[in-house]
Scaffold this active site. Sequence first.
Site, PDB file in Angstrom:
ATOM      1  N   GLU A  36      62.874  47.290  32.334  1.00 26.17           N
ATOM      2  CA  GLU A  36      61.825  47.833  31.467  1.00 26.17           C
ATOM      3  C   GLU A  36      62.501  48.206  30.155  1.00 26.17           C
ATOM      4  OE1 GLU A  36      58.231  48.422  31.589  1.00 26.17           O
ATOM      5  OE2 GLU A  36      58.933  48.581  29.530  1.00 26.17           O
ATOM      6  N   GLU A  40      54.013  42.452  29.995  1.00 26.74           N
ATOM      7  CA  GLU A  40      53.672  42.652  28.572  1.00 26.74           C
ATOM      8  C   GLU A  40      54.320  41.535  27.757  1.00 26.74           C
ATOM      9  OE1 GLU A  40      55.395  45.337  30.192  1.00 26.74           O
ATOM     10  OE2 GLU A  40      53.477  45.791  31.086  1.00 26.74           O
ATOM     11  N   GLU A  53      52.969  38.355  33.152  1.00 31.78           N
ATOM     12  CA  GLU A  53      51.721  39.095  33.357  1.00 31.78           C
ATOM     13  C   GLU A  53      50.743  38.590  32.295  1.00 31.78           C
ATOM     14  OE1 GLU A  53      50.825  43.786  34.148  1.00 31.78           O
ATOM     15  OE2 GLU A  53      51.824  43.229  32.296  1.00 31.78           O
ATOM     16  N   GLU A 103      47.732  46.475  38.786  1.00 36.76           N
ATOM     17  CA  GLU A 103      48.092  47.869  38.484  1.00 36.76           C
ATOM     18  C   GLU A 103      46.901  48.652  37.914  1.00 36.76           C
ATOM     19  OE1 GLU A 103      51.215  47.737  35.564  1.00 36.76           O
ATOM     20  OE2 GLU A 103      49.976  46.669  34.114  1.00 36.76           O
TER      21      GLU A 103
HETATM   22  C1  NOJ Z   1      54.021  47.714  33.325  1.00 44.07           C
HETATM   23  C2  NOJ Z   1      54.164  46.593  34.295  1.00 44.07           C
HETATM   24  O1  NOJ Z   1      53.096  45.686  34.209  1.00 44.07           O
HETATM   25  C3  NOJ Z   1      54.267  47.184  35.673  1.00 44.07           C
HETATM   26  O2  NOJ Z   1      54.276  46.182  36.641  1.00 44.07           O
HETATM   27  C4  NOJ Z   1      55.500  48.051  35.742  1.00 44.07           C
HETATM   28  O3  NOJ Z   1      55.535  48.651  36.993  1.00 44.07           O
HETATM   29  C5  NOJ Z   1      55.481  49.109  34.655  1.00 44.07           C
HETATM   30  N1  NOJ Z   1      55.200  48.542  33.394  1.00 44.07           N
HETATM   31  C6  NOJ Z   1      56.811  49.837  34.562  1.00 44.07           C
HETATM   32  O4  NOJ Z   1      57.802  48.960  34.104  1.00 44.07           O
END
Ligand code: NOJ
Length: 690
Positions: free
Chosen positions: A387, A466, A484, A490
Amino acid sequence: MYRYTRLLRLRMFLAVAGSLLFSAGLAVAAEPALTASSPDHVLQVQVQVRDGNLQYQLSRFGVPVLDWSRLGLQFSDASSLTDGLAIADSSTRDVDDRWQQPWGERQWVRNRYRELRVNFTSADAPAMAVVFRVYDEGFGFRYEVPADAQHAKRTISNELTEFAFVADHKTWWNGAYLPNRYEYLYRESPLSAIWKAVTPLTMKTAQGLYLSVHEAALVDYPEMTLENVGGNRLKADLIPWSDGSKVKTEGAFVTPWRTLTVAERATGLIDSDLILNLNEPNTLGDVSWLEPGKYVGVWWEMHIRQSTWASGDKHGANTANVKRFIDFAAKYGFKGVLVEGWNVGWDGDWIANSDLFNFTTPYPDYDFDALARYAKNKGVRIIGHHETSGGIANYESQLEDAMAYMQAHDVRAIKTGYVKQNGLIERIGDAGKPVHEWQHGQFMVRHYQKVAEVAAKHHIAINTHEPIKDTGLRRTWPNWMTREGARGQEYNAWSEGNGPGHIANLAFTRMLSGPMDFTPGIFDLGSKQAMDERNLSSTLAKQLALYVVLYSPLQMAADLPENYEAKPKAFQFIRDVPADWAQSRAIDGEIGDFVVIARQDRNSRDWYLGAVGDENGRLLSVPLGFLESGVRYQAQIYADGVDASWDKNPEAIEISTREVSSNDVLRLRLAPGGGSAIRFVPLHKAVAPR
Ligand code: NOJ
């Protein structure tokens, strides 16, 4: 192959004379249009310099689909390629070949088109070419611009490309420049209601034709969005840099392909390989190290707030918890275990403090070395997580080390993330001060590309969250496996949810661009906690159907291990379903209403079928003509229970088997918010679901 060559001087004379006459208010007889028809003469493209402007038009069986639409590139620091152009010469060639995907929704892809290359000149040298590739199911074109000796670097300030539709078609779309990137529910409206939209953008004409506008091979260029310029015309609107320029080019360059898919049935949009075909072949060579497959992981528990990414008592990525997932994966045949929140940087406001992420320092309670060994012994791999929160400088400064670190831990796939509150990414500008770049402009397109290329050197696949939208680059860089780029599962954990019609929209919009890591398979739909705190808008059978409907070569079983073990019969489908296919067929569907897709496993003769609907119940008749003729199959059917519905009884499921063959037509009943998943096993090796 044949070639028209015209006398350049005559052309230039006509062009100059034409523009003089035109400016004197006199009508100019345009040169006859150049035309190219698709191999079976379904689509026809015409190109012409009209009123001094370069334009094209598209018709299908002689009926216009696009009216005359402008082409051209404007530079802020060099002569523009917009008007005063003349056609220097043109050529056509016919291509009919097939190529193999290392992994994908089908193994073999046919690439059959007619190419029309038109060279334009503005002075005494060819100024650029526009290359059209016309398929029976759509077309693409791109600009090819040679180097300019006078200007080593040129800045595009405007791309004139237009799509002039012939009527105010019904359109499914998402707005551009929005803070949550592509993560919105699709809008359905007349084309005229668009202001600026992202692609793929899907339409249906009053005559029942289905259209999808998109782009292919987006490399070192900003994303193309579409701006409504009136009169059913959509114009390319390139996401700008912070200094207002659109594209920074150096030397010769080609633009991405601008594409339009045209189908008689909605399913034709899904079955088209146009986007992939317009990309360059694999540049990575032997990619046998790529591992398509299913994974589980430390993920949903954070989204439903059972554990945290941050360190502390509730830290999800602790050694014991990850071991539990590795054991679960090994027991049930999953190849990967995703671990989020494993590295330093998540404490406090991780979205704002992107520079704190360290990609080679695990939290003390995550023993990466031991876990990598433990996983290896069990035949499982950890899936890494990076991330970045949009901290690009921070990530790029660690990129090589971060990838090497993962490779040293036997990782073959990494999920990257770019969560940002506003879609703007900070970088240090030329004046040494921070500037903000759009997440889908050229700066970020370069970044996403760089990550995929560095990862490839370390034999690592990338699953971007993202992301920049998919434009088929997986053909050229097969390690950029999935992403994604839409509202995924989510949102069902912590927002008002995606609603029961979302998947039937996604299948005909976002999914036309490529694989999506939606993270399906939530089984806890009906518990009090799930009903009170989440908005899953789905039945259990629909969660299974997603594995077939939403293609991804890395496909998650997103729920907690205990929720799968509580429903072993339904879980059997997730254990069985592959993530890599020999062939795929969209069987039936209507945008936003329902979709039925069948796919054949790449490693066996089994077929799978997924059907999902919207908020309305539906009875479908599904002809099984895709099955091998003369073979009897056991159909293992996971259907909505008779009293199932997404809002009142989401977990009711009916699992049954029956014998079928390719001559049969299956009746499938989808509950409101429901779906159906089927495995077809040739009878000599069929086993009943456990
Ligand atoms: C957004 C992502 O789409 C998700 O899958 C992830 O868990 C969170 N960010 C944290 O990185």
